[in-house]
Design an enzyme around this catalytic site. Structure first.
Site, PDB file in Angstrom:
ATOM      1  N   SER A   1      27.968   7.450 -18.565  1.00 51.50           N
ATOM      2  CA  SER A   1      26.789   8.305 -18.418  1.00 51.50           C
ATOM      3  C   SER A   1      25.869   7.825 -19.342  1.00 51.50           C
ATOM      4  O   SER A   1      24.613   8.214 -19.455  1.00 51.50           O
ATOM      5  CB  SER A   1      27.261   9.712 -18.725  1.00 51.50           C
ATOM      6  OG  SER A   1      27.710   9.824 -20.072  1.00 51.50           O
ATOM      7  N   CYS A   2      26.152   6.943 -20.449  1.00 44.58           N
ATOM      8  CA  CYS A   2      25.142   6.590 -21.391  1.00 44.58           C
ATOM      9  C   CYS A   2      24.401   5.135 -21.227  1.00 44.58           C
ATOM     10  O   CYS A   2      23.376   4.936 -21.098  1.00 44.58           O
ATOM     11  CB  CYS A   2      25.568   6.801 -22.763  1.00 44.58           C
ATOM     12  SG  CYS A   2      25.970   8.533 -23.270  1.00 44.58           S
ATOM     13  N   PHE A   3      25.118   4.153 -21.482  1.00 43.01           N
ATOM     14  CA  PHE A   3      24.559   2.975 -21.662  1.00 43.01           C
ATOM     15  C   PHE A   3      23.754   2.558 -20.514  1.00 43.01           C
ATOM     16  O   PHE A   3      22.432   2.194 -20.829  1.00 43.01           O
ATOM     17  CB  PHE A   3      25.680   1.847 -21.765  1.00 43.01           C
ATOM     18  CG  PHE A   3      26.405   1.859 -23.043  1.00 43.01           C
ATOM     19  CD1 PHE A   3      26.059   2.440 -24.189  1.00 43.01           C
ATOM     20  CD2 PHE A   3      27.577   1.041 -23.211  1.00 43.01           C
ATOM     21  CE1 PHE A   3      26.676   2.370 -25.405  1.00 43.01           C
ATOM     22  CE2 PHE A   3      28.359   1.048 -24.235  1.00 43.01           C
ATOM     23  CZ  PHE A   3      27.790   1.627 -25.489  1.00 43.01           C
TER      24      PHE A   3
ATOM     25  N   ASP B   1      20.645   4.961 -20.637  1.00 41.98           N
ATOM     26  CA  ASP B   1      19.923   4.932 -21.804  1.00 41.98           C
ATOM     27  C   ASP B   1      18.998   3.538 -21.788  1.00 41.98           C
ATOM     28  O   ASP B   1      17.892   3.404 -22.128  1.00 41.98           O
ATOM     29  CB  ASP B   1      20.639   4.905 -22.988  1.00 41.98           C
ATOM     30  CG  ASP B   1      21.066   6.370 -23.090  1.00 41.98           C
ATOM     31  OD1 ASP B   1      20.684   7.199 -22.304  1.00 41.98           O
ATOM     32  OD2 ASP B   1      22.111   6.671 -23.936  1.00 41.98           O
TER      33      ASP B   1
END
Ligand code: UDX
Length: 450
Positions: A271-273, A276
């Site tokens: 869900s992040c890399f 983002d």
């Protein structure tokens, strides 16, 4: 800080609940607010609305000690807190830029309540959601000021406090942080938030709002770039007959480089890399300062699952009519999160090549198939066990790093499969053992025969 702190956390998913629990562990009472009443009920019953080690037990302890409560009522949540942490999602727009609509709605709701409670003591609004640099000082400040009629720094304090939590160890990460970054509109804002972390033994870095936001993106972009760097070198290593693991160990021994996040594989998900990097790349372009390296890291990552397709085709030829087993469907082991999982891309490519896909994951149920296109879904079946996935398969792709599948018995695998081709997408297996048992073993960065 005036009086004992009591915190409202807006957003009861992974970041919000973990934040509340880490504050509660240090005797700061927290009220969790979520507009989803079903999540609130789950929390009240001692269950988090997501899977994360240790969280349910910590939640039950905190509920019992009345250090954590939950509500669906903004009026109740914003009536008396000293601090309001915004922990809502910032999902991507179709062009990769950030959708701030949840943050804006929350700010308007907070502002409306601040207007009503004017005389009830100072409040610090803290943005924990991942927002592109400049958002708190810009969009957030504006939304709070216009809805409250108050001025930031006078009527309320404003801070940014990014999280660095990993799925699978979020509570542990929140309780034992490497560093805490507190960005403040002014010194009072910084100090008000830093006081909540007086227990921390790690560095507490105090910055301005935009610097704190940048730290989060720079950290994630650096780690993601490190992985893509490893993946490109691993691909070349494999082609030249060099074992990337040996190279990674050797360069990782240099403390300036470090061994962590040099594991090559089918790329980064979660869900992040990916989200983002896309968000900061879009913001950088808008600012006229494109981030060439971050964009390259994304490009390498998007291509990396094709390594698996290439190996499958080298070993099996045309994939049409072949059965491919995938072990590990979530983006990494120990979670049921399939967001940006590389297994989705591997399955889609193989399905488009005409293969039938059988996937197994101990934690994932229907979420994986639902993220495939309708067409690819028709070629996908979920198996209830490793053996069921392997039975009659022409190749197996291991998509999880770590120990989840490292104890696979080569002879049993060989017996179950139609054609014994093993593609190790994370270098999780002992390749020599599989080759010795007469299976075809291919690993990312392992070299064809190495
Ligand atoms: C990450 C950051 O680590 C965390 O600090 C941030 O707050 C959120 O994003 P998370 O997404 O939970 O956390 O997972 P992480 O363990 O960092 O792995 C991310 C992805 O990179 C996974 O798909 C993993 O398989 C991959 N990865 C990780 C590699 O391919 N190689 C590595 O060496 C390490």
């Amino acid at each position: 800080m005036v009086g004992a702190p009591h915190v409202t956390v807006v957003g009861s998913s992974f970041v919000g609940v973990t934040t509340a629990l880490s504050l509660a562990a240090h005797k700061v009472p927290c009220l969790l607010l979520d507009i989803d009443a079903s999540k609130v009920e789950l929390i009240k019953g001692g269950r988090a609305p997501f899977r994360e080690p240790g969280v349910d037990a910590a939640l039950r302890r905190a509920l019992k000690a009345r250090l954590v409560r939950a509500t669906a009522s903004p009026a109740e949540a914003f009536r008396t807190p000293t601090h309001i942490f915004i922990c809502v999602g910032t999902p991507p727009n179709p062009d990769g830029s950030q959708d701030l609509s949840f943050v804006k709605v929350v700010c308007s709701s907070i502002g409306a309540e601040l207007k009503r409670r004017k005389s009830k003591g100072p409040v610090t609004v803290v943005v924990k959601s991942t927002v592109v640099p400049g958002t708190t000082a810009g969009v957030v400040r504006k939304a709070l000021e216009s809805s409250s009629g108050l001025r930031a720094g006078k009527g309320f304090l404003l801070a940014a406090n990014p999280e660095f939590l990993k799925e699978g160890s979020a509570l542990e990460d929140a309780l034992n942080p490497d560093r805490i970054v507190v960005g403040g509109l002014d010194e009072a804002s910084c100090e008000s938030v830093a006081a909540l972390f007086s227990w921390a033994t790690c560095p507490v870095l105090k910055t301005d709002l935009t610097t704190a936001e940048m730290v989060k993106y720079a950290a994630n972009a650096f780690l993601a770039t490190k992985i893509s760097f490893a993946n490109e070198f691993a691909n070349l290593s494999g082609t030249l007959g060099v074992d990337w693991l040996t190279v990674a160990d050797a360069i990782g021994a240099d403390p300036r480089i470090g061994r962590r996040f040099l594991n090559a594989g089918v790329g980064f998900g979660g869900s992040c890399f990916p989200k983002d990097l896309k968000a900061i790349a879009a913001a950088a372009r808008a600012a006229g300062r494109p981030l060439t390296l971050a964009e390259a890291a994304l490009e390498v990552n998007a291509r990396q699952p094709q390594e698996v397709t290439r190996m499958l085709e080298e070993e099996l030829g045309d994939l049409s009519g072949k059965r491919i087993a995938i072990l590990g469907l979530s983006f990494k082991p120990g979670t049921d999160d399939v967001r940006e999982s590389r297994a989705l891309l591997i399955a889609a490519e193989a399905a488009e090549g005409g293969a039938e896909i059988v996937g197994y994951d101990p934690l994932v149920r229907d979420a994986f198939a639902l993220r495939l296109s309708v067409q690819d879904r028709a070629n996908f079946r979920r198996a209830a066990s490793v053996d069921e996935a392997l039975k009659g398969a022409d190749a197996v792709v291991v998509q999880h790093e770590g120990d989840s599948f490292s104890s696979l018995d080569p002879l049993k695998v060989k017996r179950l499969m139609r054609t014994a081709v093993v593609i190790d997408g994370r270098r999780a297996l002992d390749g020599a053992k599989f080759r010795k048992a007469g299976l075809v073993y291919r690993g990312i960065g392992a070299g064809r025969h190495g």
